[in-house]
Design a protein around this motif. Structure first.
Motif, short mmCIF file in Angstrom:
data_model
loop_
_atom_site.label_atom_id
_atom_site.label_comp_id
_atom_site.label_asym_id
_atom_site.label_seq_id
_atom_site.Cartn_x
_atom_site.Cartn_y
_atom_site.Cartn_z
N MET A 1 0.85 -1.18 0.00
CA MET A 1 0.00 0.00 0.00
C MET A 1 0.90 1.24 0.00
O MET A 1 1.79 1.38 0.81
CB MET A 1 -0.90 -0.02 1.24
N THR A 2 0.62 2.13 -0.93
CA THR A 2 1.37 3.36 -1.05
C THR A 2 0.81 4.42 -0.11
O THR A 2 -0.39 4.64 -0.07
CB THR A 2 1.29 3.90 -2.50
N LEU A 3 1.69 5.05 0.66
CA LEU A 3 1.28 6.12 1.55
C LEU A 3 1.78 7.45 0.98
O LEU A 3 2.90 7.55 0.48
CB LEU A 3 1.83 5.90 2.96
N ILE A 4 0.93 8.46 1.06
CA ILE A 4 1.22 9.73 0.42
C ILE A 4 1.30 10.82 1.48
O ILE A 4 0.41 10.95 2.32
CB ILE A 4 0.10 10.07 -0.61
N MET A 5 2.36 11.60 1.43
CA MET A 5 2.56 12.69 2.39
C MET A 5 1.66 13.87 2.02
O MET A 5 1.24 14.03 0.88
CB MET A 5 4.02 13.14 2.40
N ILE A 6 1.38 14.70 3.00
CA ILE A 6 0.41 15.78 2.83
C ILE A 6 0.80 16.77 1.72
O ILE A 6 -0.07 17.29 1.03
CB ILE A 6 0.14 16.51 4.17
N ASP A 7 2.10 17.01 1.51
CA ASP A 7 2.51 17.92 0.43
C ASP A 7 2.09 17.39 -0.93
O ASP A 7 1.66 18.15 -1.79
CB ASP A 7 4.02 18.16 0.47
N GLU A 8 2.21 16.08 -1.11
CA GLU A 8 1.79 15.47 -2.37
C GLU A 8 0.26 15.48 -2.49
O GLU A 8 -0.28 15.69 -3.56
CB GLU A 8 2.33 14.04 -2.48
N VAL A 9 -0.43 15.27 -1.37
CA VAL A 9 -1.89 15.30 -1.36
C VAL A 9 -2.37 16.69 -1.80
O VAL A 9 -3.33 16.82 -2.54
CB VAL A 9 -2.45 14.93 0.03
N MET A 10 -1.66 17.73 -1.33
CA MET A 10 -2.00 19.10 -1.73
C MET A 10 -1.94 19.25 -3.26
O MET A 10 -2.84 19.81 -3.87
CB MET A 10 -1.03 20.11 -1.10
N LYS A 11 -0.89 18.72 -3.85
CA LYS A 11 -0.71 18.81 -5.31
C LYS A 11 -1.80 18.03 -6.05
O LYS A 11 -2.31 18.46 -7.07
CB LYS A 11 0.66 18.28 -5.71
N LEU A 12 -2.15 16.86 -5.51
CA LEU A 12 -3.12 16.00 -6.17
C LEU A 12 -4.56 16.52 -6.08
O LEU A 12 -5.37 16.26 -6.95
CB LEU A 12 -3.06 14.59 -5.58
N THR A 13 -4.85 17.25 -4.99
CA THR A 13 -6.23 17.69 -4.76
C THR A 13 -6.46 19.18 -4.99
O THR A 13 -7.59 19.62 -5.13
CB THR A 13 -6.67 17.37 -3.31
N VAL A 47 -7.01 9.89 -0.52
CA VAL A 47 -6.82 10.97 -1.49
C VAL A 47 -8.00 11.01 -2.46
O VAL A 47 -8.51 12.09 -2.78
CB VAL A 47 -5.48 10.81 -2.26
N SER A 48 -8.47 9.86 -2.86
CA SER A 48 -9.64 9.78 -3.73
C SER A 48 -10.87 10.39 -3.04
O SER A 48 -11.65 11.12 -3.66
CB SER A 48 -9.91 8.33 -4.11
N ALA A 49 -11.03 10.12 -1.75
CA ALA A 49 -12.15 10.69 -0.99
C ALA A 49 -12.04 12.21 -0.94
O ALA A 49 -13.04 12.92 -1.09
CB ALA A 49 -12.18 10.11 0.42
N LEU A 50 -10.83 12.71 -0.77
CA LEU A 50 -10.62 14.16 -0.77
C LEU A 50 -10.97 14.77 -2.12
O LEU A 50 -11.58 15.83 -2.20
CB LEU A 50 -9.17 14.50 -0.42
N LYS A 51 -10.59 14.09 -3.19
CA LYS A 51 -10.91 14.57 -4.53
C LYS A 51 -12.42 14.63 -4.73
O LYS A 51 -12.94 15.56 -5.36
CB LYS A 51 -10.27 13.68 -5.60
N LYS A 52 -13.14 13.66 -4.20
CA LYS A 52 -14.61 13.67 -4.30
C LYS A 52 -15.20 14.84 -3.54
O LYS A 52 -16.16 15.46 -3.98
CB LYS A 52 -15.19 12.34 -3.79
N VAL A 53 -14.64 15.15 -2.38
CA VAL A 53 -15.09 16.29 -1.59
C VAL A 53 -14.88 17.58 -2.39
O VAL A 53 -15.78 18.42 -2.49
CB VAL A 53 -14.37 16.37 -0.23
#
Length: 134
Positions: A1-13, A47-53
Motif C-alpha cells: 500500500m502506497t502512503l502519500i505525504m500531505i505535500d503530495e496530497v495538496m498537489k493531487l487535490t 486521497v480519492s475521498a478528498l478529490k470527491k469532496v
C-alpha cells in the motif's frame, strides 16, 4: 500500500494543508495514519475521498455542511448494514435523506444548465456583434 505525504496530497487535490486538516477535523475524511513523528500519511483511497469532496464542493456547489450530512448518512448506513442492525424505520429514514440529497443535486444541475444556456446565448450574441462590427 502506497502512503502519500500531505505535500503530495495538496498537489493531487488542489487543497491547502489547512483545508485538508479542517476536512479531517469536521469528519469529511477519516483521520489518516501517522508516522512516529506524527506526520500524516494518506492512502490512495483517502486521497480519492478528498478529490470527491473537492469535486462535490466546487463542481456541484455543495456546502461543507451539506457534505458533512451526506458523509454522516453514508457512514451510518454502511456501519449499520455491516452490523446487521438496519431496521425498516431506519431504512425509510435513510431512503428519504438520500432522496433529499438527490433532489438537491437535480436542482443544482438544473441551475447549472440554465446558467450554461445563458452563457451560450451571450457567447453567440457576442460573436454576432463582433461579426457585424468587424
Amino acid at each position: 500500500m502506497t502512503l502519500i505525504m500531505i505535500d503530495e496530497v495538496m498537489k493531487l487535490t488542489g487543497l491547502t494543508k489547512r483545508a485538508i486538516r479542517y476536512y479531517e477535523e469536521i469528519g469529511l475524511i477519516k483521520p489518516p495514519q501517522r508516522t512516529k513523528g506524527n506526520i500524516r500519511q494518506y492512502t490512495e483511497e483517502e486521497v480519492s475521498a478528498l478529490k470527491k469532496v473537492v469535486e462535490a464542493k466546487e463542481v456541484l456547489g455543495f456546502s461543507l455542511q451539506e457534505l458533512q450530512h451526506f458523509m454522516e448518512l453514508k457512514e451510518t448506513i454502511e456501519r449499520d448494514q455491516a452490523q446487521g442492525r438496519l431496521e425498516l424505520k431506519e431504512l425509510e429514514h435513510f431512503e428519504e435523506a438520500v432522496e433529499e440529497q438527490l433532489d438537491m443535486i437535480h436542482k443544482k444541475i438544473k441551475s447549472m444548465m440554465l446558467f450554461q444556456q445563458e452563457l451560450q446565448e451571450l457567447l453567440e450574441k457576442t460573436k454576432r456583434v463582433k461579426t457585424e462590427q468587424y
